[in-house]
Scaffold this motif. Structure first.
Motif: not given
Ligand code: HEM
Lengths: 207, 383
Positions: B158-176
């Motif tokens: 779960r932790l790994r998945q959360r970290e993965r999502l956090a990274v994806v989220g950051q990238i998505a936010a900056s692209i946004g």
């Protein structure tokens, strides 16, 4: 005819907004930096300023601060993409009227600027201590009244409407600090809750 | 050293223990069904443990048999790599059914005490009794250690998945962020173009550009909203008027057509209003109603609210096609959508908002057809 100063470092966007407002019969000047703004500002008077938050050499806060020096400054509308930038609140606290979001609110920007420049419309001073809430009140003023919303001078100085405006009402959200008496204004107390209630109160105030 | 050897070395489980267990097996075997029955009686008596048993008496009877098998193989051995693998799998079964970890301790203790009793009443020789008792303790500790290993592996995943999502989220936010400015230009240019062209065909294309830019903006706003950790500012929100407002907005923007009706009912008076962040709750209701009609088949959308022990439960029910089976388990994951034009963010946002309120969201298909999404908003903790 109104004169509008557009401050945005995205020149294409600034030009487009200017062109849209010019189609509506206004005159616009576009600048891309705080420095260019400082050069252009004294060539006023301006009816309204539309301003981005993130500029190459500063922020919208610098622009708002520069306009506040004058008596009865024109309203400044922030048009910006950075939704969670704390500086938006800072700029609102410094006296910017409201914020609109890029890229969605294009029609809203035009509608807003048109209203702000509608010389036949009386003004309404908006007093809300919480700058974030002011956005809702200003929106409600635009939606349900024929008034031109403005905020008085920042802080505790007396409200002064932009030069030549008459004041129809002073809209104070519950508990807000109202800096001074405005001749001829009615005072409207609004509850601090959702914009729907604001809209209802304002529509009864107008009729 | 393998994990099973490591556990055995720590506990001190050796060949003598294995031998003591094997010797005890014929004595204990006749009592296994009774111990298994006692084990499940206690679970069924305990409401929060009972909740894990969803299959009724038939499942309990089946589980009793598996537990008898578990006792048999635990005492018989061998306690080797294959045993370890099997036990790990049992651990994972419990993780998957969402059984809280603490039940492993309490349940194992029930077994431990029953076996202790068995030793006391059936082994007359004090030394044999002591040896067997020690061996059993070690066995049950070993079982626990393996079971808990499964829980740990799960939380790491779960932790790994959360970290993965956090990274994806950051990238998505900056692209946004970066895309908003160009979109602003496209949007204003197409606005101007719409003013300048008279040609009907050209106007149609301008309208298409507008429409698509609007979609891009919505996706970006949704992504940014999802990655933003905005604090929850609660106040008293009346649900009925909120539903009316949202419905009016959705009708105005063309999302909701005139032939679809939206109703609100509060099951009890206490459910007419809820303590929640007004803007967030509005988004929840808006997304849920939009989601209910977006699949195109729904004629009626019912929003209901009721009070539960936990807090307030708001459900949105429709009579459309329901969730496709493959989408249902992942309905709240971002970018999962059953619609060709869906952004896959609506329900993810609903879920995120429920979580930020300390609650949760659940999606299901109704037996009578259509979908139901429920958001549970717990009462605020404290006075
Ligand atoms: C010492 C503690 C426990 C042991 C040794 C044990 C043993 C087992 C075993 C051997 C299985 C079969 C796994 C498989 O399918 O391979 C199982 C499944 C299951 N256990 Fe346990 N269990 C324990 C605790 C609990 C508790 C406390 C609960 C519920 C409150 C529980 C509920 C279940 C359920 C619901 C299943 C899944 C059944 C299914 O597949 O239908 N277990 N358990």
């Amino acid at each position: 005819m109104a004169r509008i100063l557009i401050v945005d470092d995205n020149a294409d966007l600034a030009d487009n907004l200017a062109e849209i407002l010019e189609l509506a019969g206004h005159r616009c000047t576009t600048v891309g930096s705080v420095e260019a703004f400082a050069r252009e500002w004294p060539r006023g008077p301006w009816s309204a300023v539309v301003c981005d938050m993130m500029l190459t050499d500063g922020t919208g806060c610098d622009v708002v601060a520069a306009t506040r020096g004058s008596d009865g400054p024109p309203p400044v509308v922030l048009w910006t993409a950075y939704a969670d930038d704390g500086r938006v609140e800072e700029a609102l606290a410094a006296g910017a009227l409201t914020r609109l979001r890029k890229p969605c609110d294009l029609e809203r920007v035009v509608e807003f600027v048109e209203r702000l420049c509608d010389e036949a419309a009386p003004g309404a001073a908006v007093c809300v201590d919480d700058p974030a809430q002011r956005i809702a009140v200003v929106d409600a003023v635009l939606d349900v009244t024929p008034w031109r919303p403005y905020v008085g001078a920042a802080g505790r100085r007396p409200l002064a409407s932009p030069s030549g405006w008459t004041t129809a009402a002073v809209i104070a959200v519950a508990g807000a600090h109202v800096p001074g008496d405005v001749p001829g204004a009615r005072r409207i107390e609004l509850p601090a809750a959702a914009s729907r209630y604001l809209a209802e109160h304002l529509s009864t105030a107008v009729s | 050293m393998s994990l099973i050897e490591d556990i055995q070395a720590y506990i001190g489980f050796d060949a003598d223990d294995a031998e003591a267990l094997a010797a005890f097996l014929p004595v204990a075997r006749p009592h296994f069904p009774r111990i298994a029955a006692h084990f499940y009686d206690l679970i069924l008596e305990h409401p929060s443990a009972h909740a894990a048993i969803t299959g009724g008496t038939a499942q309990v009877e089946r589980l009793k048999k598996t537990l008898v098998g578990w006792m048999e193989s635990g005492l018989a051995g061998p306690h080797d790599e294959a045993y370890f693998e099997k036990r790990s799998r049992i651990g994972r079964v419990h993780v998957e059914i969402g059984l809280p970890q603490r039940f492993m301790f309490t349940a194992m203790n029930v077994i431990r005490l029953d076996f202790r009793d068995l030793v006391r009443t059936h082994l007359a020789d004090a030394e044999t009794a002591q040896r067997t008792s020690d061996a059993l303790d070690k066995l049950f500790d070993m079982e626990l250690a393996i079971m808990l290993g499964a829980y740990q592996a799960d939380s790491e995943e779960r932790l790994r998945q959360r970290e993965r999502l956090a990274v994806v989220g950051q990238i998505a936010a900056s692209i946004g962020h970066e895309l908003r400015n160009p979109l602003g230009v496209i949007r204003s240019s197409s606005f101007l173009l719409g003013r300048y062209v008279d040609d009907e065909k050209a106007k149609r294309h301008v309208a298409k550009i507008d429409h698509q830019v609007e979609r891009c903006s919505r996706i970006i706003e949704g992504l940014l909203e999802l990655t933003r950790e905005r604090p929850v500012t609660r106040s008293h929100v009346e649900i009925g008027p909120l539903v009316e407002e949202v419905t009016a907005d959705l009708r105005e923007s063309g999302v909701l057509s005139a032939d679809v009706d939206v109703t609100f009912s509060a099951v009890d008076d206490g459910a007419r209003a809820v303590d929640a962040d007004p803007a967030m709750l509005r988004q929840v209701v808006s997304n849920l109603v939009e989601n209910a009609v977006a699949a195109g088949a729904a004629q009626h959308v019912a929003v209901t609210a009721r009070r539960t022990d936990e807090g307030t439960e708001i459900s949105v029910l429709d009579d459309g096609r329901g969730f496709p089976a493959e989408v249902l388990p992942r309905a709240f994951e971002p970018l999962v959508s059953s619609r060709p034009h869906g952004t896959g963010l609506g329900l993810a946002l609903v879920h995120a908002i429920a979580r930020r309120h300390g609650g949760r969201a659940e999606a299901a298909n109704r037996p009578e057809g259509g979908a139901r999404v429920t958001v549970v908003l717990p009462r605020r903790a404290g006075p």
